[in-house]
Scaffold this active site. Structure first.
Site, short mmCIF file in Angstrom:
data_model
loop_
_atom_site.label_atom_id
_atom_site.label_comp_id
_atom_site.label_asym_id
_atom_site.label_seq_id
_atom_site.Cartn_x
_atom_site.Cartn_y
_atom_site.Cartn_z
CG ASN A 134 -1.78 1.11 1.36
OD1 ASN A 134 -2.63 1.70 0.53
ND2 ASN A 134 -1.38 2.10 2.53
CB THR A 176 -8.90 3.22 -1.52
OG1 THR A 176 -9.76 4.06 -2.34
CG2 THR A 176 -9.72 2.31 -0.56
CG ASP A 185 -2.10 5.10 -0.81
OD1 ASP A 185 -1.91 4.45 0.30
OD2 ASP A 185 -2.92 4.81 -1.88
CG ASP A 215 0.39 -3.25 7.05
OD1 ASP A 215 0.09 -3.51 8.41
OD2 ASP A 215 0.80 -2.12 6.70
CG HIS A 219 -5.50 2.10 4.12
ND1 HIS A 219 -6.21 3.44 4.48
CD2 HIS A 219 -5.34 1.72 5.42
CE1 HIS A 219 -6.52 3.59 5.62
NE2 HIS A 219 -5.97 2.52 6.16
CD GLU A 263 -3.62 -3.79 9.66
OE1 GLU A 263 -3.59 -3.41 10.89
OE2 GLU A 263 -2.96 -3.42 8.73
#
Length: 477
Positions: A134, A176, A185, A215, A219, A263
Site C-alpha cells: 500500500n 484507498t 500511498d 497489511d 486502504h 488487515e
C-alpha cells in the site's frame, strides 16, 4: 463409574482409551489451523525455534515484513527507542518499504529467509509473510531506482492523491488513495508496479512461503471503489489473488492453496463482506470485545455471542491482541500474559476463526512493554506455555465438531464444548471459581494431572473448581 482423564496442560498426548466410543457425529465445517505471530523475530531465530513452534501445535508461523526497507537510526536494532537512549531503532521501519525484494537489515537476507522456510517444511509448519504493497517509506526519495523504473517513473509510483493525508477515514476515496501516517500511498493499480510487486510475492512462494497477511488491506481499493486519476482500473486484488495476470505474470500458486488474509480493521463503510470475497479478514471488533471481557474478568462485559463481522466466521482471523494493539497505542499491553493466554484458549477451542497468538517480547512486563528491546530476538515463553500447547492440540482433535458455549452466571468461567468429544474450561477471572455448567459428555470423574483438580460430570452437568486465570481440556473418547 468409569474413570476419565483430563488432558494435562503439558499437552502430553493421551495414550489410554478414555471410555466407550461415542456415536459418530456428522462433520461440520471447521477451522483447524492456528498461527504464531513471530513478531520481530529474525529469520534465523524463527528457523532455530521451528521445532518448538511445531511441537506447540502451530500450523503457521507469521513473519514480520521481509521486504527491503528504510534504514532508520543508523540501522539500530532496538524495538523502540526514544531520544537519549543509548540503543537506537524502531520496529516499524520494516513497514517502510523502499523496494520489493526479499531481505532487510532487521530480519535477514533472502538466503536466511529461504533457510527458515526449509526448516518450516521439515517440521510441517507453513510460513505466512506480512506484505504491504500500500505504501512506501515516509522518506519516499529512498525508494530504489529499480522500483521507480518499474512504475514508469517516481511520480507514477504513487497515487495522484497519495501525498494528501487522509482526513475522513470512512470516505472510500480518501481511505484507498490518501497518505496514512505520513506514508505515501502507492498507485497499486499501476501495471508496472503490480508486475514488480508480484515478482516479489512469487519469489517468496519460490522460497517456501505459503501464506500472506496483507497489511492495511482496507486502504487498497476494491474494483468498484472510486478511482484515483492515475488509475485506470481498481484491479489490484484480482492480480494479488491470481484472478488476473499482469504483463503475462500470474500468482505462482492458486490462491486457494495459500492462506491469504487482510488487515481490514473494522469501521464505518469498510466493506468487509466485499474484501472477504478475495481473502480471509481480521476480526478486529471481536478482539476488542474479548479484551474488554478479559479486563473485567467476565464474558458478559462485552458482546462475545457473535463474531461482530459480516464475513463468514470461517473466513476470520481472530486474536486477543495484534502487534498494533500491543506496540502502537499499547491498547492491549496492560493485559497480563495469563489473561492473554486464557483469551487465546477461548479462541482456539472454538469451531470457527483461525486464532493468532502474538508473541510478546522476551522479558516484557506490564511496566516495560519492550522487555529486552531487541529486534531479531525470540519472544517470551508464552507461545509454548502448556495451556497454549494443550488447546492447539485440542483444536486439531476437535476437527468437524460443532460448538456449544456455556458460561457461568457471573461470567468468569467459559466452557467451549465441541460436540460430544471434548470441552475446554476457562477461568478468565483472578479468583478461584466453583463450576457447575451443562455438559453433553458422559458422566464420570475427570482428573487433571497438572492442577490435581477433579471434575465431575453427572446429570448433564460438569462441576469442579478452577484456579484463577487457568484452563482445562477434557477429552471424551
Amino acid at each position: 463409574m468409569k474413570n476419565y482423564i483430563l488432558l494435562p496442560v503439558t499437552g502430553i498426548a493421551i495414550g489410554a482409551i478414555l471410555g466407550a466410543c461415542n456415536p459418530k457425529q456428522p462433520e461440520v465445517p471447521t477451522n483447524d489451523s492456528a498461527i504464531l505471530h513471530a513478531w520481530s523475530w529474525s529469520f534465523d531465530t524463527i528457523a532455530a525455534n521451528m521445532k518448538t513452534i511445531a511441537d506447540a501445535g502451530f500450523d503457521f508461523v507469521q513473519t514480520s515484513p521481509a521486504n527491503t526497507c528504510f534504514v532508520g537510526e543508523d540501522g539500530g536494532m532496538a524495538l523502540f527507542s526514544e531520544e537519549g537512549d543509548s540503543v537506537k531503532g524502531k520496529w516499524y521501519y520494516y513497514y517502510q518499504p523502499i523496494d520489493w525484494k526479499i531481505g532487510n537489515h532487521l530480519l535477514g537476507t533472502r538466503d536466511q529467509f529461504k533457510a527458515m522456510c526449509d526448516s518450516a517444511t521439515k517440521y510441517g509448519v507453513k510460513v505466512i509473510v506480512d506484505v504491504l504493497p500500500n505504501h512506501t517509506a515516509v522518506d519516499h526519495t529512498a525508494v530504489t531506482a529499480a522500483l521507480d523504473s518499474a512504475a514508469g517513473g517516481h511520480d507514477k509510483l504513487f497515487h495522484a492523491n497519495g501525498f494528501n493525508n487522509i482526513t475522513e477515514w470512512n470516505d472510500r476515496y480518501e481511505c484507498t488513495t490518501g497518505m496514512m501516517g505520513g506514508l505515501p500511498d502507492v498507485n497499486t493499480e499501476n501495471s508496472g508496479f503490480q508486475h514488480y510487486y508480484l515478482q516479489y510475492v512469487n519469489d517468496l512462494i519460490a522460497c517456501g512461503a505459503r501464506g500472506f497477511r496483507y497489511d492495511t488491506a482496507k486502504h487498497i481499493g476494491l474494483p468498484d471503489d472510486p478511482r484515483d486519476s492515475l488509475s485506470q482500473r481498481n484491479n489490484f486484488w484480482d492480480i494479488a489473488t491470481g484472478r488476473e495476470s499482469v504483463q503475462g505474470l500470474s500468482l505462482a500458486l492458486p490462491a486457494d492453496s495459500l492462506f491469504i488474509y487482510g488487515e481490514v480493521l473494522q469501521d464505518k463503510n469498510v466493506r468487509e463482506a466485499d474484501y472477504a470475497a478475495y481473502m480471509s479478514l481480521t476480526a478486529s471488533n471481536y478482539g476488542h470485545a474479548l479484551r474488554n471481557a478479559l479486563q473485567e474478568g467476565s464474558y458478559y462485559a462485552d458482546s462475545l455471542a457473535d463474531w461482530q463481522h459480516p464475513a463468514p466466521a470461517e473466513k476470520l482471523v481472530t486474536w486477543v491482541e495484534s502487534h498494533d494493539t500491543y506496540a502502537n497505542e499499547h491498547e492491549s499491553a496492560d493485559l497480563e500474559d495469563a489473561q492473554v493466554r486464557e483469551g487465546y484458549v477461548f479462541l482456539a477451542a472454538r469451531r470457527f476463526g483461525t486464532p493468532l497468538f502474538f508473541s510478546r517480547p522476551m522479558g516484557s512486563t506490564r511496566q516495560n512493554y519492550w522487555g529486552n528491546n531487541r529486534i531479531g530476538a525470540r519472544g517470551n515463553d508464552e507461545f509454548f506455555n502448556p495451556e497454549v500447547v494443550a488447546v492447539n492440540r485440542f483444536r486439531h482433535e476437535m476437527h468437524g465438531q460443532p460448538e456449544q458455549i456455556n458460561v457461568s452466571d457471573n461470567g468468569a468461567v467459559i466452557a467451549v464444548e465441541r460436540g460430544i468429544k471434548g470441552v475446554a474450561l476457562i477461568n478468565i477471572s483472578t479468583d478461584t471459581q466453583t463450576l457447575s455448567l451443562p455438559s453433553s459428555l458422559k458422566k464420570g470423574r475427570y482428573t487433571d494431572a497438572v492442577h490435581h483438580s477433579d471434575f465431575e460430570i453427572a446429570e448433564g452437568k460438569i462441576s469442579g473448581t478452577l484456579a484463577p486465570l487457568s484452563s482445562y481440556i477434557i477429552y471424551q473418547q
